[in-house]
Motif scaffolding. Structure first.
Motif, PDB file in Angstrom:
ATOM      1  N   LEU A 163       0.831  -1.199   0.000  1.00 20.67           N
ATOM      2  CA  LEU A 163       0.000   0.000   0.000  1.00 20.67           C
ATOM      3  C   LEU A 163       0.866   1.250   0.000  1.00 20.67           C
ATOM      4  CD1 LEU A 163      -3.144   0.765   0.354  1.00 20.67           C
ATOM      5  CD2 LEU A 163      -2.462   1.340   2.686  1.00 20.67           C
ATOM      6  N   VAL A 164       1.855   1.286   0.879  1.00 24.10           N
ATOM      7  CA  VAL A 164       2.708   2.475   0.983  1.00 24.10           C
ATOM      8  C   VAL A 164       3.582   2.608  -0.254  1.00 24.10           C
ATOM      9  CG1 VAL A 164       4.493   3.607   2.351  1.00 24.10           C
ATOM     10  CG2 VAL A 164       2.635   2.407   3.492  1.00 24.10           C
ATOM     11  N   GLU A 165       3.990   1.485  -0.843  1.00 22.65           N
ATOM     12  CA  GLU A 165       4.702   1.552  -2.126  1.00 22.65           C
ATOM     13  C   GLU A 165       3.918   2.388  -3.124  1.00 22.65           C
ATOM     14  OE1 GLU A 165       5.209  -2.242  -3.797  1.00 22.65           O
ATOM     15  OE2 GLU A 165       7.019  -2.732  -2.693  1.00 22.65           O
ATOM     16  N   MET A 166       2.648   2.033  -3.265  1.00 28.67           N
ATOM     17  CA  MET A 166       1.809   2.732  -4.243  1.00 28.67           C
ATOM     18  C   MET A 166       1.574   4.171  -3.825  1.00 28.67           C
ATOM     19  SD  MET A 166      -1.825   1.410  -5.765  1.00 28.67           S
ATOM     20  CE  MET A 166      -2.548   2.196  -7.214  1.00 28.67           C
ATOM     21  N   ARG A 167       1.398   4.419  -2.533  1.00 27.45           N
ATOM     22  CA  ARG A 167       1.198   5.785  -2.053  1.00 27.45           C
ATOM     23  C   ARG A 167       2.422   6.647  -2.329  1.00 27.45           C
ATOM     24  NH1 ARG A 167      -2.843   6.244   2.490  1.00 27.45           N
ATOM     25  NH2 ARG A 167      -1.406   7.669   3.534  1.00 27.45           N
ATOM     26  N   VAL A 168       3.607   6.068  -2.175  1.00 25.08           N
ATOM     27  CA  VAL A 168       4.839   6.815  -2.437  1.00 25.08           C
ATOM     28  C   VAL A 168       4.981   7.118  -3.924  1.00 25.08           C
ATOM     29  CG1 VAL A 168       7.363   6.667  -2.406  1.00 25.08           C
ATOM     30  CG2 VAL A 168       6.047   6.002  -0.386  1.00 25.08           C
ATOM     31  N   ARG A 169       4.687   6.120  -4.771  1.00 24.76           N
ATOM     32  CA  ARG A 169       4.771   6.354  -6.214  1.00 24.76           C
ATOM     33  C   ARG A 169       3.778   7.427  -6.644  1.00 24.76           C
ATOM     34  NH1 ARG A 169       5.122   0.625  -6.437  1.00 24.76           N
ATOM     35  NH2 ARG A 169       2.944   0.476  -7.093  1.00 24.76           N
ATOM     36  N   GLU A 170       2.542   7.334  -6.153  1.00 22.59           N
ATOM     37  CA  GLU A 170       1.540   8.346  -6.478  1.00 22.59           C
ATOM     38  C   GLU A 170       1.958   9.712  -5.949  1.00 22.59           C
ATOM     39  OE1 GLU A 170      -1.379   8.182  -8.088  1.00 22.59           O
ATOM     40  OE2 GLU A 170      -1.341   6.037  -8.574  1.00 22.59           O
ATOM     41  N   GLY A 171       2.550   9.721  -4.754  1.00 22.95           N
ATOM     42  CA  GLY A 171       2.995  10.989  -4.183  1.00 22.95           C
ATOM     43  C   GLY A 171       4.086  11.643  -5.006  1.00 22.95           C
ATOM     44  N   ALA A 172       5.025  10.834  -5.508  1.00 21.96           N
ATOM     45  CA  ALA A 172       6.100  11.379  -6.342  1.00 21.96           C
ATOM     46  C   ALA A 172       5.543  11.970  -7.633  1.00 21.96           C
ATOM     47  CB  ALA A 172       7.119  10.283  -6.651  1.00 21.96           C
ATOM     48  N   GLU A 173       4.572  11.278  -8.228  1.00 20.74           N
ATOM     49  CA  GLU A 173       3.964  11.800  -9.455  1.00 20.74           C
ATOM     50  C   GLU A 173       3.187  13.087  -9.172  1.00 20.74           C
ATOM     51  OE1 GLU A 173       1.602   8.648 -10.962  1.00 20.74           O
ATOM     52  OE2 GLU A 173       3.308   7.361 -11.480  1.00 20.74           O
ATOM     53  N   THR A 174       2.518  13.133  -8.021  1.00 21.72           N
ATOM     54  CA  THR A 174       1.771  14.338  -7.658  1.00 21.72           C
ATOM     55  C   THR A 174       2.713  15.508  -7.429  1.00 21.72           C
ATOM     56  OG1 THR A 174       0.026  13.013  -6.628  1.00 21.72           O
ATOM     57  CG2 THR A 174       0.151  15.319  -5.999  1.00 21.72           C
ATOM     58  N   ALA A 175       3.839  15.254  -6.738  1.00 19.12           N
ATOM     59  CA  ALA A 175       4.814  16.316  -6.488  1.00 19.12           C
ATOM     60  C   ALA A 175       5.380  16.854  -7.800  1.00 19.12           C
ATOM     61  CB  ALA A 175       5.937  15.795  -5.590  1.00 19.12           C
ATOM     62  N   THR A 176       5.638  15.950  -8.751  1.00 20.04           N
ATOM     63  CA  THR A 176       6.143  16.385 -10.063  1.00 20.04           C
ATOM     64  C   THR A 176       5.112  17.245 -10.782  1.00 20.04           C
ATOM     65  OG1 THR A 176       7.500  14.393 -10.250  1.00 20.04           O
ATOM     66  CG2 THR A 176       7.018  15.587 -12.277  1.00 20.04           C
ATOM     67  N   ALA A 177       3.846  16.824 -10.718  1.00 21.92           N
ATOM     68  CA  ALA A 177       2.783  17.598 -11.376  1.00 21.92           C
ATOM     69  C   ALA A 177       2.642  18.979 -10.740  1.00 21.92           C
ATOM     70  CB  ALA A 177       1.463  16.837 -11.289  1.00 21.92           C
ATOM     71  N   ILE A 178       2.733  19.046  -9.419  1.00 22.72           N
ATOM     72  CA  ILE A 178       2.641  20.335  -8.731  1.00 22.72           C
ATOM     73  C   ILE A 178       3.809  21.226  -9.102  1.00 22.72           C
ATOM     74  CG2 ILE A 178       2.722  21.445  -6.463  1.00 22.72           C
ATOM     75  CD1 ILE A 178       1.127  19.110  -5.366  1.00 22.72           C
TER      76      ILE A 178
END
Length: 309
Positions: A163-178
């Motif tokens: 779960l946290v693996e996916m949360r971290v990957r999604e978080g990295a993509e969100t940070a890049t988009a921001i």
């Protein structure tokens, strides 16, 4: 052994190594609150999903014979997840045969209570045997091969790692988009700042032309004061500076340790406030359009920030 459904990459393995350190926590990454994990073992399977939420809100769906594990599982969840609405479902494997065991103590207690009711209310309808068996707890679910409590906890921790693996990957993509949005916002600020002197000069020239059309002598000191007043009213340098400072704070929050979601949400509100002020002070169509574009970008970032832990 447990088998992860999610695909593995070199980056995923690196994340797992970080998650399995002493504290089992991720404190130096931007983490999304949206994720899903599915882990299967021989005797059971775990499904864990999370979505955004203001606080940590966990719901466990466990078979009756594993209900006693919920407090310890909640404690384990808090080591991995700080915010989000989490649903964890434990299911027995299809190969297990579920059997029912009669809770004799509870049945005796129900029978005694029914006898008391029958004495006091002789005309009351008595429950049938099927009604008694359908009472909660009278028949307790058991399995012919129950998994050990420790195996259940280990399987749950495996699902949390995924779960946290996916949360971290999604978080990295969100940070890049921001970050991409911040670049666009910075470019708009630079455009407005470069246009500001010319817009103020145009406003002054427009006012002088109107005064000249009147062909009337005016007090030059009063005209000068009016120019100063209009210039101050239309000057958005302070708002542009605050927008720039807020952008720097957003970047710091994206790189900070620990959950940054609440701080980023506050910064989005501040950015939006400055953009609104900029729009209200606009003295030209171009600056109004730039302010609108800023607010669009800020709103897009705000939607993404809502999903950051």
């Amino acid at each position: 052994d447990c088998r992860h459904i999610l695909p593995k990459t070199v980056n995923d393995i690196w994340i797992i190594l970080r998650l399995t350190e002493k504290n089992c926590e991720v404190t130096d990454m931007i983490t999304s609150m949206t994720a899903f994990a599915h882990v299967e073992c021989e005797q059971f399977s775990w499904q864990v999903r999370s979505v955004n939420h203001r606080y940590l809100d966990a719901a466990f769906r466990l078979p009756d014979h594993y209900k006693h594990l919920e407090p310890s599982l909640r404690g384990l969840l808090k080591k991995y997840v700080k915010r989000g609405k989490v649903e964890a479902v434990l299911r027995s494997s299809p190969g297990q045969q579920e059997v029912k065991k009669l809770n004799q103590d509870l049945l005796d207690e129900l029978t005694q209570n029914l006898n008391i009711i029958a004495t006091r209310l002789p005309d009351a309808q008595q429950p049938t045997t099927l009604d008694l068996l359908q009472c909660p707890g009278v028949l307790e679910s058991q399995t012919s091969e129950q998994g050990q409590d420790n195996d259940i906890s280990i399987g749950f921790e495996e699902s949390l790692v995924s779960l946290v693996e996916m949360r971290v990957r999604e978080g990295a993509e969100t940070a890049t988009a921001i970050e991409h949005k911040l670049v666009g916002l910075t470019e708009l600020i630079a455009v407005v700042r470069s246009q500001l002197p010319a817009l103020l000069a145009q406003q002054k020239a427009r006012l002088l032309d109107r005064l000249a059309e009147l062909k009337t002598d005016f007090d030059q000191d009063r005209i000068h004061q009016e120019f100063i007043f209009l210039a101050n009213k239309a000057d958005v340098a302070e708002e542009l500076e605050r927008l720039t400072m807020h952008i720097l704070e957003v970047r710091r929050a994206l790189q900070a340790e620990g959950g940054s979601g609440r701080r980023l949400d506050f910064l989005m509100q501040e950015l939006n406030r400055e953009a609104n002020t900029l729009s209200s002070k606009s003295i030209a169509v171009s600056s109004t359009l730039n302010a609108v574009d800023m607010k669009v970008i800020i709103e897009q970032m705000r939607e993404q920030v809502q999903n950051i832990e």
